[in-house]
Design a protein around this motif. Structure first.
Motif, PDB file in Angstrom:
ATOM      1  N   VAL A 158      20.316   9.570  13.418  1.00  0.00           N
ATOM      2  CA  VAL A 158      18.696   9.292  13.527  1.00  0.00           C
ATOM      3  C   VAL A 158      18.354   8.414  12.718  1.00  0.00           C
ATOM      4  O   VAL A 158      18.553   9.323  11.161  1.00  0.00           O
ATOM      5  CB  VAL A 158      17.980  10.700  13.760  1.00  0.00           C
ATOM      6  N   LEU A 159      18.053   7.573  12.835  1.00  0.00           N
ATOM      7  CA  LEU A 159      17.322   6.192  11.610  1.00  0.00           C
ATOM      8  C   LEU A 159      15.925   6.683  11.259  1.00  0.00           C
ATOM      9  O   LEU A 159      15.604   6.211  12.519  1.00  0.00           O
ATOM     10  CB  LEU A 159      17.909   4.922  12.090  1.00  0.00           C
ATOM     11  N   GLY A 160      15.654   6.943   9.937  1.00  0.00           N
ATOM     12  CA  GLY A 160      13.939   6.535  10.348  1.00  0.00           C
ATOM     13  C   GLY A 160      13.272   7.358   8.502  1.00  0.00           C
ATOM     14  O   GLY A 160      14.502   6.731   7.337  1.00  0.00           O
ATOM     15  N   SER A 161      11.965   7.131   8.285  1.00  0.00           N
ATOM     16  CA  SER A 161      11.929   7.003   7.247  1.00  0.00           C
ATOM     17  C   SER A 161      12.026   8.276   6.349  1.00  0.00           C
ATOM     18  O   SER A 161      11.833   9.594   6.801  1.00  0.00           O
ATOM     19  CB  SER A 161       9.791   6.875   7.396  1.00  0.00           C
ATOM     20  N   ARG A 162      12.473   7.978   5.280  1.00  0.00           N
ATOM     21  CA  ARG A 162      13.089   9.582   4.333  1.00  0.00           C
ATOM     22  C   ARG A 162      11.947  10.109   4.518  1.00  0.00           C
ATOM     23  O   ARG A 162      11.763  11.407   4.614  1.00  0.00           O
ATOM     24  CB  ARG A 162      13.575   8.584   3.061  1.00  0.00           C
ATOM     25  N   THR A 163      10.478   9.381   3.749  1.00  0.00           N
ATOM     26  CA  THR A 163       9.009  10.267   3.062  1.00  0.00           C
ATOM     27  C   THR A 163       8.866  10.862   4.374  1.00  0.00           C
ATOM     28  O   THR A 163       8.678  11.938   3.560  1.00  0.00           O
ATOM     29  CB  THR A 163       8.262   8.749   2.951  1.00  0.00           C
ATOM     30  N   VAL A 164       8.749  10.239   5.574  1.00  0.00           N
ATOM     31  CA  VAL A 164       8.714  11.127   6.852  1.00  0.00           C
ATOM     32  C   VAL A 164       9.029  12.366   7.650  1.00  0.00           C
ATOM     33  O   VAL A 164       8.792  12.924   7.810  1.00  0.00           O
ATOM     34  CB  VAL A 164       8.095   9.776   7.640  1.00  0.00           C
TER      35      VAL A 164
ATOM     36  N   GLN B 208      21.205  16.162   7.188  1.00  0.00           N
ATOM     37  CA  GLN B 208      21.388  15.770   5.663  1.00  0.00           C
ATOM     38  C   GLN B 208      21.138  14.128   6.302  1.00  0.00           C
ATOM     39  O   GLN B 208      21.326  13.646   7.328  1.00  0.00           O
ATOM     40  CB  GLN B 208      22.676  15.998   5.470  1.00  0.00           C
ATOM     41  N   ILE B 209      20.668  13.207   4.857  1.00  0.00           N
ATOM     42  CA  ILE B 209      21.064  12.139   4.897  1.00  0.00           C
ATOM     43  C   ILE B 209      23.037  12.090   5.133  1.00  0.00           C
ATOM     44  O   ILE B 209      23.341  12.108   4.054  1.00  0.00           O
ATOM     45  CB  ILE B 209      20.432  11.785   3.068  1.00  0.00           C
ATOM     46  N   ALA B 210      22.733  11.122   5.613  1.00  0.00           N
ATOM     47  CA  ALA B 210      24.365  10.335   5.309  1.00  0.00           C
ATOM     48  C   ALA B 210      24.190   8.443   5.637  1.00  0.00           C
ATOM     49  O   ALA B 210      24.689   8.147   5.880  1.00  0.00           O
ATOM     50  CB  ALA B 210      24.896  10.224   7.331  1.00  0.00           C
ATOM     51  N   GLY B 211      23.120   8.217   4.097  1.00  0.00           N
ATOM     52  CA  GLY B 211      22.984   6.265   3.573  1.00  0.00           C
ATOM     53  C   GLY B 211      21.792   6.228   4.021  1.00  0.00           C
ATOM     54  O   GLY B 211      21.422   6.532   4.749  1.00  0.00           O
ATOM     55  N   TYR B 212      21.560   5.213   3.138  1.00  0.00           N
ATOM     56  CA  TYR B 212      20.054   4.211   3.591  1.00  0.00           C
ATOM     57  C   TYR B 212      20.639   2.790   4.383  1.00  0.00           C
ATOM     58  O   TYR B 212      21.550   2.278   4.174  1.00  0.00           O
ATOM     59  CB  TYR B 212      20.144   4.097   2.059  1.00  0.00           C
ATOM     60  N   ALA B 213      19.742   2.367   5.083  1.00  0.00           N
ATOM     61  CA  ALA B 213      19.437   0.714   5.609  1.00  0.00           C
ATOM     62  C   ALA B 213      19.019   0.207   5.112  1.00  0.00           C
ATOM     63  O   ALA B 213      18.982  -1.095   5.313  1.00  0.00           O
ATOM     64  CB  ALA B 213      18.462   1.338   7.057  1.00  0.00           C
ATOM     65  N   ASN B 214      17.995   0.319   3.865  1.00  0.00           N
ATOM     66  CA  ASN B 214      17.536  -0.448   3.032  1.00  0.00           C
ATOM     67  C   ASN B 214      17.346  -0.633   1.992  1.00  0.00           C
ATOM     68  O   ASN B 214      17.253   1.240   1.371  1.00  0.00           O
ATOM     69  CB  ASN B 214      16.351  -0.826   3.630  1.00  0.00           C
ATOM     70  N   THR B 215      16.769  -1.180   0.995  1.00  0.00           N
ATOM     71  CA  THR B 215      16.164  -0.743  -0.540  1.00  0.00           C
ATOM     72  C   THR B 215      15.014  -0.226   0.125  1.00  0.00           C
ATOM     73  O   THR B 215      14.076  -0.344   0.960  1.00  0.00           O
ATOM     74  CB  THR B 215      16.634  -1.560  -1.602  1.00  0.00           C
TER      75      THR B 215
ATOM     76  N   HIS C   5       0.943  -1.095   0.678  1.00  0.00           N
ATOM     77  CA  HIS C   5      -0.039   0.337  -0.269  1.00  0.00           C
ATOM     78  C   HIS C   5       0.940   1.139   0.134  1.00  0.00           C
ATOM     79  O   HIS C   5       0.157   1.812   0.232  1.00  0.00           O
ATOM     80  CB  HIS C   5      -0.647  -0.087   1.099  1.00  0.00           C
ATOM     81  N   ALA C   6       2.081   1.530  -0.050  1.00  0.00           N
ATOM     82  CA  ALA C   6       3.416   2.276  -0.257  1.00  0.00           C
ATOM     83  C   ALA C   6       4.376   1.578  -0.069  1.00  0.00           C
ATOM     84  O   ALA C   6       4.626   0.748  -0.264  1.00  0.00           O
ATOM     85  CB  ALA C   6       3.147   3.402   1.322  1.00  0.00           C
ATOM     86  N   VAL C   7       5.506   2.399  -0.578  1.00  0.00           N
ATOM     87  CA  VAL C   7       7.005   2.435  -0.171  1.00  0.00           C
ATOM     88  C   VAL C   7       7.562   3.510   0.589  1.00  0.00           C
ATOM     89  O   VAL C   7       7.222   4.819   0.393  1.00  0.00           O
ATOM     90  CB  VAL C   7       7.376   2.252  -1.807  1.00  0.00           C
ATOM     91  N   ASP C   8       8.377   2.731   0.953  1.00  0.00           N
ATOM     92  CA  ASP C   8       9.442   3.506   1.428  1.00  0.00           C
ATOM     93  C   ASP C   8      10.672   3.669   1.301  1.00  0.00           C
ATOM     94  O   ASP C   8      11.340   2.209   1.316  1.00  0.00           O
ATOM     95  CB  ASP C   8       8.906   4.005   2.675  1.00  0.00           C
ATOM     96  N   GLN C   9      12.244   4.195   1.960  1.00  0.00           N
ATOM     97  CA  GLN C   9      12.671   3.780   2.662  1.00  0.00           C
ATOM     98  C   GLN C   9      14.156   4.333   3.254  1.00  0.00           C
ATOM     99  O   GLN C   9      13.374   5.371   4.283  1.00  0.00           O
ATOM    100  CB  GLN C   9      14.154   4.327   0.930  1.00  0.00           C
ATOM    101  N   MET C  10      15.076   3.642   4.691  1.00  0.00           N
ATOM    102  CA  MET C  10      14.896   4.470   5.267  1.00  0.00           C
ATOM    103  C   MET C  10      15.727   4.634   5.857  1.00  0.00           C
ATOM    104  O   MET C  10      17.291   3.884   4.831  1.00  0.00           O
ATOM    105  CB  MET C  10      15.199   2.835   6.997  1.00  0.00           C
ATOM    106  N   ALA C  11      16.263   5.747   6.236  1.00  0.00           N
ATOM    107  CA  ALA C  11      17.635   7.132   6.079  1.00  0.00           C
ATOM    108  C   ALA C  11      18.289   6.803   7.721  1.00  0.00           C
ATOM    109  O   ALA C  11      18.225   7.099   8.234  1.00  0.00           O
ATOM    110  CB  ALA C  11      17.526   7.615   5.550  1.00  0.00           C
TER     111      ALA C  11
END
Length: 263
Positions: A180-186, A201-208, A103-109
């Motif tokens: 801090v790790l969290g939803s890029r969209t949120v 700033q974003i410093a990398g991603y935890a997942n695809t 029902h949605a997509v997101d990426q953890m950043a």
């Protein structure tokens, strides 16, 4: 083929509702995770809430959307005391009832203060960082294992409550956390709302890019019916163009053609 069958499934569900004369108040719970789900009864309660409401109401049900901590949401839905959660990865609650349609997509950043040189490379790169997460969230297997192993140290701070994410971001800006790790969209929408875009700033991603679901209780025999109605409602909204208008309101893209995996 699924697109052709959905209207038939929907009509069958509606027919059963009409014959049985049963109208349920379906309670969906979650922590606040805007734009996926926001404040109950607000003009913009989140696009996943609006999609769920549409499908359930088309089936004769009503929606009762409530905010509480994420861990408490999972616990109550698992026990069957609430019906469904919104914004779930499959790894959040693998025993729940999920549909074959996400029902949605997101990426953890990972976020740091602006101009900080640290970048996430792998879980070992977190070793010297004070990491802010949210209690009860599932992120990725190796990161979840790291969080569990370090929960009693000052390397992992698990925030709770309605404003857990905002509190983590404030702690990061104040130097009380390093990452801090969290939803890029949120987080993108939180930073815009608070005008913090120039501070973090974003410093990398935890997942695809990962699939997100509305998932329902494993202890409620009507869970499959609820999910079927929600999915059919989304398909109707997409076909009429109403879904795109809804997503535009929340400034998000249609996830249908975005490549994503189950996390």
């Amino acid at each position: 083929m699924r697109k052709q069958r959905l209207p038939i499934i929907l009509l069958l569900a509606y027919s059963l509702m009409a014959v049985g004369g049963v109208a349920d108040e379906v309670t969906i719970v979650s922590d606040r995770w805007y734009p996926f789900n926001g404040i109950p009864n607000a003009p913009d309660p989140g696009y996943m809430i609006e999609m769920a409401r549409y499908g359930l109401e088309q089936g004769g049900h009503s929606l009762n959307y409530q905010i509480m901590s994420w861990q408490h949401s999972i616990d109550l839905v698992r026990q069957g005391k609430k019906n469904c959660i919104v914004g779930a990865y499959k790894s959040d609650a693998p025993d729940f009832i999920f549909s074959d349609q996400h029902h949605a997509v997101d990426q953890m950043a990972f976020y740091t203060r602006i101009n900080e040189p640290w970048r996430y490379q792998h879980v070992d790169s977190l070793a010297q960082q004070r990491l802010g997460v949210i209690n009860g969230y599932a992120y990725k297997n190796d990161i979840d294992a790291y969080i569990k192993a370090n929960r009693t140290s000052d390397r992992v701070i698990a925030a709770k409550g309605k404003y857990a994410l905002e509190n983590n971001l404030l702690a990061l800006m104040q130097g009380k956390l390093d990452v801090v790790l969290g939803s890029r969209t949120v987080i993108t929408q939180v930073l815009a709302k608070q005008q913090w875009q120039d501070k973090l700033q974003i410093a990398g991603y935890a997942n695809t890019m990962s699939k997100i679901y509305i998932a329902c209780s494993p202890n409620n025999p009507k869970s499959i019916q609820y999910i079927t109605l929600i999915n059919a409602g989304i398909e109707q909204l997409r076909k009429t163009g109403q879904l795109q208008a809804l997503l535009d309101k929340y400034q998000v893209a249609d996830w249908q053609h975005i490549e994503a995996v189950d996390n």
